[in-house]
Design a protein around this motif. Structure first.
Motif, mmCIF file in Angstrom:
data_model
loop_
_atom_site.group_PDB
_atom_site.id
_atom_site.type_symbol
_atom_site.label_atom_id
_atom_site.label_comp_id
_atom_site.label_asym_id
_atom_site.label_seq_id
_atom_site.Cartn_x
_atom_site.Cartn_y
_atom_site.Cartn_z
ATOM 1 N N TRP A 122 0.859 -1.099 -0.147
ATOM 2 C CA TRP A 122 0.141 0.455 0.136
ATOM 3 C C TRP A 122 0.915 1.583 0.107
ATOM 4 O O TRP A 122 0.299 2.324 -0.416
ATOM 5 N N GLU A 128 -6.418 1.204 0.645
ATOM 6 C CA GLU A 128 -6.468 1.842 2.181
ATOM 7 C C GLU A 128 -6.616 0.149 3.173
ATOM 8 O O GLU A 128 -6.290 0.718 3.647
ATOM 9 N N SER A 129 -6.335 -0.837 1.933
ATOM 10 C CA SER A 129 -6.252 -1.998 2.700
ATOM 11 C C SER A 129 -4.472 -2.158 2.162
ATOM 12 O O SER A 129 -4.924 -2.296 1.800
ATOM 13 N N ASN A 130 -3.810 -3.417 2.771
ATOM 14 C CA ASN A 130 -2.527 -3.800 2.408
ATOM 15 C C ASN A 130 -2.984 -5.294 2.510
ATOM 16 O O ASN A 130 -1.376 -6.515 2.254
ATOM 17 N N ILE A 131 -4.011 -5.900 2.130
ATOM 18 C CA ILE A 131 -4.427 -7.314 2.344
ATOM 19 C C ILE A 131 -4.041 -7.783 1.121
ATOM 20 O O ILE A 131 -2.614 -8.942 1.056
#
Ligand code: HEM
Ligand code: HEM
Length: 325
Positions: A122, A128-131
């Motif tokens: 990210w 918005e998320s680092n998934i």
């Protein structure tokens, strides 16, 4: 020009051991990078800060960890190419040639996964998320075990014992022991996967004590994702231990496997005890960097040793009974 052969080639076998040494260093560097959360020491890839020799990589710990890991990855890539060329020129056994090709493809894929983990972080994508990056990191962690496993399989296939015995087809290991070996290997791989998810979710200390999980119970006092994955790793450790102890017990009781694999079986028991102790120590030392990294590395050794022993259980009879029988 050399011809292909199916007899023992000492230089090839020693080259495989040399490769395993460098893979060990690579796993250590990767594990350490994750432990100290230095995966994004450089935002770019394939270069590091636009260079092969980025400023500060010798003096700053996070850059040293990540850049040396990248260089070691490159080195292991070159070793995989050399092994592939060597086996294709000199080995008449299709199994070895194909495995070395599969190894090269896996190493390249592993490098691409590492690169994707960096490029899709990210910090680069502003997501918005680092998934996505975390998913690549977990896949990269498991891919490393497959790289190690393929190197180990080729080493076993190129060993003198295996090669001298290959032409005989009868085997001396009962199916029940072989199946336990396979089940143990699968159980450890799943445990590594759960460990990787926990590590990349930064949930290693979600349960901050061990062996109890809360003030007076083995169960946690509350549940969320971090606690659940952490608890799953503890349950996994019990399952892995049960499978491995059964495998060890049955192999020990069977005189053929005990005689043939005595060193491997003893090593396996030692690695299991060390691994559980290092896991506990990771919690007790509040995730000391070296302890957590050695827990990761010993996990890789445990998997590699179980896999090698299982592989050997499929060896032709003479390989297990000794070269001259
Ligand atoms: C054969 C090649 C490679 C192998 C076997 C390998 C292995 C590993 C291992 C074992 C880890 C630790 C994973 C963990 O503890 O969960 C790791 C982490 C990492 N590797 Fe590799 N690696 C390879 C190549 C590369 C390359 C070429 C890159 C390029 C950028 C790379 C980038 C990373 C990064 C950024 C991390 C840290 C991940 C994080 O903390 O989120 N790796 N690698
Ligand atoms: C024999 C069983 C075990 C195996 C094979 C194993 C394997 C692993 C591996 C490979 C990792 C790193 C995963 C990765 O990032 O690639 C890991 C992480 C971890 N393991 Fe285990 N483990 C075992 C038992 C235990 C036990 C008994 C504990 C005690 C609580 C434990 C605690 C941990 C912790 C806290 C981490 C995360 C470390 C961090 O956040 O850096 N493990 N395990």
């Amino acid at each position: 020009m050399y011809a292909r052969t199916d007899s023992y080639q000492p230089k090839l076998f020693y080259f495989c051991l040399f490769a395993l040494f460098w893979v060990t260093l690579l796993l250590f560097a990767g594990g350490f990078t994750t432990t100290i959360r230095a995966g994004m020491a450089f935002l770019d890839w394939p270069l590091s800060n636009g260079s092969m020799n980025p400023q500060g990589w010798i003096t700053e710990t996070d850059k040293l960890a990540e850049h040396s890991h990248r260089l070691l990855g490159m080195k292991v890539g070159l070793i995989a190419i050399a092994l592939c060329v060597w086996t294709w020129l000199r080995q008449s056994r299709g199994s070895v040639r194909n495995l070395s090709l599969a190894l090269l493809a896996t190493v390249v894929f592993q490098g691409l996964l590492g690169g994707a983990r960096v490029r899709l972080d990210w910090l680069n994508t502003q997501a918005e998320s680092n998934i996505v990056a975390q998913a690549f990191a977990v896949t990269h962690a498991c891919g490393a075990m497959i790289v190690m496993g393929l190197f180990v399989a080729i080493t076993v296939l190129c060993s003198r014992r295996w090669m001298d015995a290959e032409k005989r087809s009868s085997t001396i290991v009962p199916d029940s022991i072989r199946y336990l070996g396979i089940a143990s290997t699968v159980a450890i791989f799943l445990q590594v996967l759960v460990g990787a998810v926990m590590r990349h979710a930064e949930a290693g200390l979600a349960i901050a004590r061990f062996p109890l999980a809360s003030a007076d119970s083995l169960l946690p006092a509350y549940w969320n994702f971090a606690v659940s994955i952490n608890f799953a790793h503890r349950v996994g450790a019990i399952l892995v231990s049960v499978f491995l102890l059964l495998f060890l017990y049955r192999s020990w009781k069977h005189s053929g496997t005990r005689r043939a694999l005595i060193y491997g079986l003893s090593l396996l028991l030692l690695l299991l005890l060390t691994q559980v102790y290092l896991g506990a120590l990771t919690v007790w030392t509040v995730r000391n960097s070296y302890v957590a990294t050695f827990h990761h590395l010993t996990g890789a050794f445990l998997l590699a040793t179980t896999w090698a022993l299982t592989f050997l259980c499929y060896a032709p009879a003479r390989a297990l009974a000794g070269r001259n029988t």
